[in-house]
Design a protein around this motif. Structure first.
Motif, PDB file in Angstrom:
ATOM      1  N   ALA A 136       0.836  -1.209   0.000  1.00  0.00           N
ATOM      2  CA  ALA A 136       0.000   0.000   0.000  1.00  0.00           C
ATOM      3  C   ALA A 136       0.864   1.250   0.000  1.00  0.00           C
ATOM      4  O   ALA A 136       0.596   2.207  -0.735  1.00  0.00           O
ATOM      5  CB  ALA A 136      -0.944  -0.013   1.195  1.00  0.00           C
ATOM      6  N   ALA A 137       1.939   1.249   0.791  1.00  0.00           N
ATOM      7  CA  ALA A 137       2.835   2.406   0.846  1.00  0.00           C
ATOM      8  C   ALA A 137       3.526   2.639  -0.499  1.00  0.00           C
ATOM      9  O   ALA A 137       3.734   3.778  -0.913  1.00  0.00           O
ATOM     10  CB  ALA A 137       3.875   2.218   1.944  1.00  0.00           C
ATOM     11  N   GLY A 138       3.855   1.561  -1.197  1.00  0.00           N
ATOM     12  CA  GLY A 138       4.496   1.691  -2.504  1.00  0.00           C
ATOM     13  C   GLY A 138       3.627   2.409  -3.516  1.00  0.00           C
ATOM     14  O   GLY A 138       4.136   3.062  -4.438  1.00  0.00           O
ATOM     15  N   LEU A 139       2.313   2.307  -3.354  1.00  0.00           N
ATOM     16  CA  LEU A 139       1.405   2.977  -4.294  1.00  0.00           C
ATOM     17  C   LEU A 139       1.440   4.497  -4.167  1.00  0.00           C
ATOM     18  O   LEU A 139       0.931   5.194  -5.034  1.00  0.00           O
ATOM     19  CB  LEU A 139      -0.033   2.468  -4.105  1.00  0.00           C
ATOM     20  N   ALA A 140       2.057   5.012  -3.109  1.00  0.00           N
ATOM     21  CA  ALA A 140       2.199   6.469  -2.980  1.00  0.00           C
ATOM     22  C   ALA A 140       3.162   7.020  -4.031  1.00  0.00           C
ATOM     23  O   ALA A 140       3.082   8.198  -4.390  1.00  0.00           O
ATOM     24  CB  ALA A 140       2.679   6.828  -1.578  1.00  0.00           C
ATOM     25  N   GLN A 141       4.057   6.172  -4.550  1.00  0.00           N
ATOM     26  CA  GLN A 141       5.047   6.629  -5.523  1.00  0.00           C
ATOM     27  C   GLN A 141       4.988   5.921  -6.862  1.00  0.00           C
ATOM     28  O   GLN A 141       5.541   6.411  -7.832  1.00  0.00           O
ATOM     29  CB  GLN A 141       6.453   6.466  -4.940  1.00  0.00           C
ATOM     30  N   TRP A 142       4.355   4.756  -6.912  1.00  0.00           N
ATOM     31  CA  TRP A 142       4.336   3.960  -8.130  1.00  0.00           C
ATOM     32  C   TRP A 142       2.896   3.632  -8.500  1.00  0.00           C
ATOM     33  O   TRP A 142       2.049   3.468  -7.616  1.00  0.00           O
ATOM     34  CB  TRP A 142       5.121   2.666  -7.941  1.00  0.00           C
ATOM     35  N   SER A 143       2.612   3.449  -9.776  1.00  0.00           N
ATOM     36  CA  SER A 143       1.235   3.122 -10.169  1.00  0.00           C
ATOM     37  C   SER A 143       0.956   1.625 -10.108  1.00  0.00           C
ATOM     38  O   SER A 143      -0.210   1.225 -10.074  1.00  0.00           O
ATOM     39  CB  SER A 143       0.910   3.679 -11.551  1.00  0.00           C
ATOM     40  N   VAL A 144       2.000   0.795 -10.058  1.00  0.00           N
ATOM     41  CA  VAL A 144       1.832  -0.649  -9.868  1.00  0.00           C
ATOM     42  C   VAL A 144       2.939  -1.130  -8.937  1.00  0.00           C
ATOM     43  O   VAL A 144       4.103  -0.771  -9.114  1.00  0.00           O
ATOM     44  CB  VAL A 144       1.897  -1.424 -11.211  1.00  0.00           C
ATOM     45  N   VAL A 145       2.557  -1.948  -7.963  1.00  0.00           N
ATOM     46  CA  VAL A 145       3.527  -2.539  -7.034  1.00  0.00           C
ATOM     47  C   VAL A 145       3.364  -4.056  -7.101  1.00  0.00           C
ATOM     48  O   VAL A 145       2.277  -4.585  -6.857  1.00  0.00           O
ATOM     49  CB  VAL A 145       3.310  -2.051  -5.589  1.00  0.00           C
ATOM     50  N   VAL A 146       4.461  -4.740  -7.449  1.00  0.00           N
ATOM     51  CA  VAL A 146       4.463  -6.196  -7.555  1.00  0.00           C
ATOM     52  C   VAL A 146       5.388  -6.748  -6.470  1.00  0.00           C
ATOM     53  O   VAL A 146       6.591  -6.490  -6.485  1.00  0.00           O
ATOM     54  CB  VAL A 146       4.944  -6.665  -8.949  1.00  0.00           C
ATOM     55  N   PRO A 147       4.819  -7.513  -5.519  1.00  0.00           N
ATOM     56  CA  PRO A 147       5.660  -8.077  -4.464  1.00  0.00           C
ATOM     57  C   PRO A 147       6.347  -9.367  -4.925  1.00  0.00           C
ATOM     58  O   PRO A 147       5.801 -10.124  -5.736  1.00  0.00           O
ATOM     59  CB  PRO A 147       4.650  -8.368  -3.352  1.00  0.00           C
ATOM     60  N   TRP A 148       7.534  -9.592  -4.376  1.00  0.00           N
ATOM     61  CA  TRP A 148       8.325 -10.783  -4.701  1.00  0.00           C
ATOM     62  C   TRP A 148       8.865 -11.385  -3.418  1.00  0.00           C
ATOM     63  O   TRP A 148       9.222 -10.665  -2.480  1.00  0.00           O
ATOM     64  CB  TRP A 148       9.514 -10.415  -5.596  1.00  0.00           C
ATOM     65  N   TYR A 149       8.938 -12.708  -3.413  1.00  0.00           N
ATOM     66  CA  TYR A 149       9.605 -13.438  -2.337  1.00  0.00           C
ATOM     67  C   TYR A 149      10.556 -14.433  -2.983  1.00  0.00           C
ATOM     68  O   TYR A 149      10.122 -15.343  -3.702  1.00  0.00           O
ATOM     69  CB  TYR A 149       8.578 -14.180  -1.467  1.00  0.00           C
ATOM     70  N   ARG A 150      11.848 -14.219  -2.786  1.00  0.00           N
ATOM     71  CA  ARG A 150      12.878 -15.114  -3.339  1.00  0.00           C
ATOM     72  C   ARG A 150      12.668 -15.387  -4.832  1.00  0.00           C
ATOM     73  O   ARG A 150      12.536 -16.530  -5.250  1.00  0.00           O
ATOM     74  CB  ARG A 150      12.933 -16.415  -2.545  1.00  0.00           C
ATOM     75  N   GLN A 151      12.597 -14.346  -5.606  1.00  0.00           N
ATOM     76  CA  GLN A 151      12.434 -14.396  -7.064  1.00  0.00           C
ATOM     77  C   GLN A 151      11.109 -15.007  -7.511  1.00  0.00           C
ATOM     78  O   GLN A 151      10.952 -15.387  -8.668  1.00  0.00           O
ATOM     79  CB  GLN A 151      13.599 -15.124  -7.767  1.00  0.00           C
ATOM     80  N   GLN A 152      10.143 -15.099  -6.617  1.00  0.00           N
ATOM     81  CA  GLN A 152       8.819 -15.605  -6.979  1.00  0.00           C
ATOM     82  C   GLN A 152       7.792 -14.493  -6.807  1.00  0.00           C
ATOM     83  O   GLN A 152       7.693 -13.896  -5.732  1.00  0.00           O
ATOM     84  CB  GLN A 152       8.470 -16.813  -6.101  1.00  0.00           C
ATOM     85  N   HIS A 153       7.058 -14.245  -7.876  1.00  0.00           N
ATOM     86  CA  HIS A 153       6.004 -13.233  -7.864  1.00  0.00           C
ATOM     87  C   HIS A 153       4.959 -13.595  -6.819  1.00  0.00           C
ATOM     88  O   HIS A 153       4.593 -14.757  -6.672  1.00  0.00           O
ATOM     89  CB  HIS A 153       5.366 -13.187  -9.264  1.00  0.00           C
ATOM     90  N   GLY A 154       4.497 -12.598  -6.081  1.00  0.00           N
ATOM     91  CA  GLY A 154       3.502 -12.848  -5.042  1.00  0.00           C
ATOM     92  C   GLY A 154       2.275 -11.968  -5.185  1.00  0.00           C
ATOM     93  O   GLY A 154       2.071 -11.289  -6.189  1.00  0.00           O
TER      94      GLY A 154
END
Length: 184
Positions: free
Chosen positions: A99-117
């Motif tokens: 949610a905090a990332g959306l303050a600066q970016w229009s899309v935020v994609v989370p990753w855990y150990r090179q795996q999209h989450g």
């Protein structure tokens, strides 16, 4: 401006779960004292974020339809975190970071150990595209477009819960084991 809303996507029928031998819907399966869906709702509440649950009786005709329903119901939001309801191990801090990332970016994609989450966060800029989704087509094409425009923040998180979903009885057993271990 209103804060982003977590759209909890619970419109699927959970057929892989029952085809693998389980009875009942996977979101209603218990992990400790709570259901899979209950764990997700608690994580979102603990993150202090507003949420909207998409779980119509009988399910929806696909992921795109579920996303559109949730976004349409919360169209005043500054953005949306699209969270499948079968990620019971997700941590509240991960939701807050996205949610905090959306303050600066229009899309935020989370990753855990090179795996999209999940959840993937979308800013208000993508409202028309999110409302145009249909059938079982999710928001992957929107992420692709955003990448070509350098509008994606790839957020590395130390949270296996962003990738751990419940699709089979074996997944449920693993989540129960993890939950039991965490309580110790």
């Amino acid at each position: 401006m209103p804060s982003p809303v977590v759209i909890i996507l619970a419109g699927g029928k959970g057929e892989r779960f029952t085809r693998a031998g389980a009875s009942g819907h996977k979101l209603d399966a218990r992990i400790g004292a709570d259901s899979v869906l209950g764990h997700v709702l608690r994580a979102v509440d603990d993150a202090g974020l507003r949420w909207h649950l998409v779980r119509p009786a009988g399910g929806t005709s696909g992921m795109g339809v579920s996303i559109t329903q949730g976004v349409r119901a919360t169209a005043e939001a500054s953005g949306w975190l699209l969270l499948p309801a079968d990620l019971p191990l997700i941590r509240p801090a991960s939701l807050q970071a996205i949610a905090a990332g959306l303050a600066q970016w229009s899309v935020v994609v989370p990753w855990y150990r090179q795996q999209h989450g999940h959840p993937v966060g979308f800013g208000r800029r993508w409202l028309p595209q999110l409302l145009a989704l249909s059938g079982d087509t999710g928001a992957k094409a929107i992420v692709h477009t955003a990448r070509t425009e350098n509008e994606v923040y790839d957020l590395a998180l130390d949270d296996a819960g962003i990738t751990f979903d419940i699709d089979t009885p074996d997944d449920l057993r693993a989540a129960r084991l993890h939950s039991h271990t965490e309580r110790r």
